[in-house]
Design a protein around this motif. Structure first.
Motif, PDB file in Angstrom:
ATOM      1  N   GLY A  32       0.842  -1.197   0.000  1.00  0.00           N
ATOM      2  CA  GLY A  32       0.000   0.000   0.000  1.00  0.00           C
ATOM      3  C   GLY A  32       0.875   1.243   0.000  1.00  0.00           C
ATOM      4  N   VAL A  33       0.306   2.313  -0.477  1.00  0.00           N
ATOM      5  CA  VAL A  33       1.036   3.570  -0.598  1.00  0.00           C
ATOM      6  C   VAL A  33       1.103   4.259   0.760  1.00  0.00           C
ATOM      7  CG1 VAL A  33       1.045   5.829  -1.734  1.00  0.00           C
ATOM      8  CG2 VAL A  33       0.299   3.802  -2.993  1.00  0.00           C
ATOM      9  N   LEU A  34       2.300   4.722   1.139  1.00  0.00           N
ATOM     10  CA  LEU A  34       2.423   5.516   2.358  1.00  0.00           C
ATOM     11  C   LEU A  34       1.573   6.770   2.204  1.00  0.00           C
ATOM     12  CD1 LEU A  34       6.248   5.212   3.113  1.00  0.00           C
ATOM     13  CD2 LEU A  34       4.378   3.992   4.213  1.00  0.00           C
ATOM     14  N   GLU A  35       0.953   7.192   3.283  1.00  0.00           N
ATOM     15  CA  GLU A  35      -0.013   8.288   3.252  1.00  0.00           C
ATOM     16  C   GLU A  35       0.599   9.607   3.689  1.00  0.00           C
ATOM     17  OE1 GLU A  35      -3.615   5.280   4.579  1.00  0.00           O
ATOM     18  OE2 GLU A  35      -2.922   6.768   6.021  1.00  0.00           O
ATOM     19  N   ILE A  36       0.066  10.694   3.133  1.00  0.00           N
ATOM     20  CA  ILE A  36       0.418  12.020   3.629  1.00  0.00           C
ATOM     21  C   ILE A  36      -0.359  12.208   4.929  1.00  0.00           C
ATOM     22  CG2 ILE A  36       0.309  14.512   3.230  1.00  0.00           C
ATOM     23  CD1 ILE A  36       2.299  13.126   1.369  1.00  0.00           C
ATOM     24  N   GLU A  37       0.358  12.402   6.011  1.00  0.00           N
ATOM     25  CA  GLU A  37      -0.222  12.475   7.338  1.00  0.00           C
ATOM     26  C   GLU A  37      -0.142  13.906   7.863  1.00  0.00           C
ATOM     27  OE1 GLU A  37      -0.036  12.401  11.690  1.00  0.00           O
ATOM     28  OE2 GLU A  37       1.831  12.480  10.574  1.00  0.00           O
ATOM     29  N   HIS A  38      -1.180  14.334   8.548  1.00  0.00           N
ATOM     30  CA  HIS A  38      -1.178  15.645   9.207  1.00  0.00           C
ATOM     31  C   HIS A  38      -0.633  15.454  10.617  1.00  0.00           C
ATOM     32  CE1 HIS A  38      -4.055  16.403   5.972  1.00  0.00           C
ATOM     33  NE2 HIS A  38      -3.796  17.684   6.140  1.00  0.00           N
TER      34      HIS A  38
END
Length: 153
Positions: A32-38
């Protein structure tokens, strides 16, 4: 819908060295693609500004949710969670001798390990396979980090 531009997403991914800011899982090994996290969630008043964004694996991001603070199990104090944009991973965490678990070295590290469940059974099992393959433990991102320790120890 997210207002984060593709250009900002690329910069964040590059700065994060294509790895999760919390567990250091590399994109090339994660399903799975690593996510942009806030760092500070939008629900908690955070923004889509680049200074508030980092890369996280789905597990770390889902366990973190909207949390910004957690209790250190040693001091029982509520502390800010680790901020991969501003703090150096190796200052707050270390790998256990067998490379499968993350130990918190500071109040911030210990609270983050528990809050994000960095040693959950799924992660530890996958890390065991990665260690056997010679892929783990990973190195911290090459990004220059600024240690911010104001009252967080």
């Amino acid at each position: 819908m997210s207002q984060i531009s593709e250009e900002v997403r690329r910069r964040v991914r590059t700065q994060a060295n294509d790895q999760c800011g919390y567990c250091l899982s590399l994109q090339k090994y994660v399903l799975g693609v690593l996510e942009i996290e806030h760092i500070i969630s939008k629900a908690a008043g955070g923004s889509d500004e680049e200074e508030n964004l980092w890369l996280a694996c789905r597990l770390c991001n889902s366990y973190k949710g909207t949390q910004t603070h957690a209790k250190d199990p040693v001091t029982n104090r509520k502390v800010k969670l680790f901020n991969p944009c501003q703090q150096k991973w190796s200052r707050h965490f270390a790998w256990t001798d067998n490379g499968t678990q993350i130990s918190g070295l500071t109040a911030v590290g210990r609270a983050t390990v528990l809050a994000l469940q960095l040693n959950n059974p799924y992660a530890v099992t996958v890390r065991q396979a990665w260690v056997s393959a010679g892929w783990h433990p990973p190195k911290e991102s090459a990004k220059l980090s600024v240690e911010i320790e104001k009252g967080e120890l």
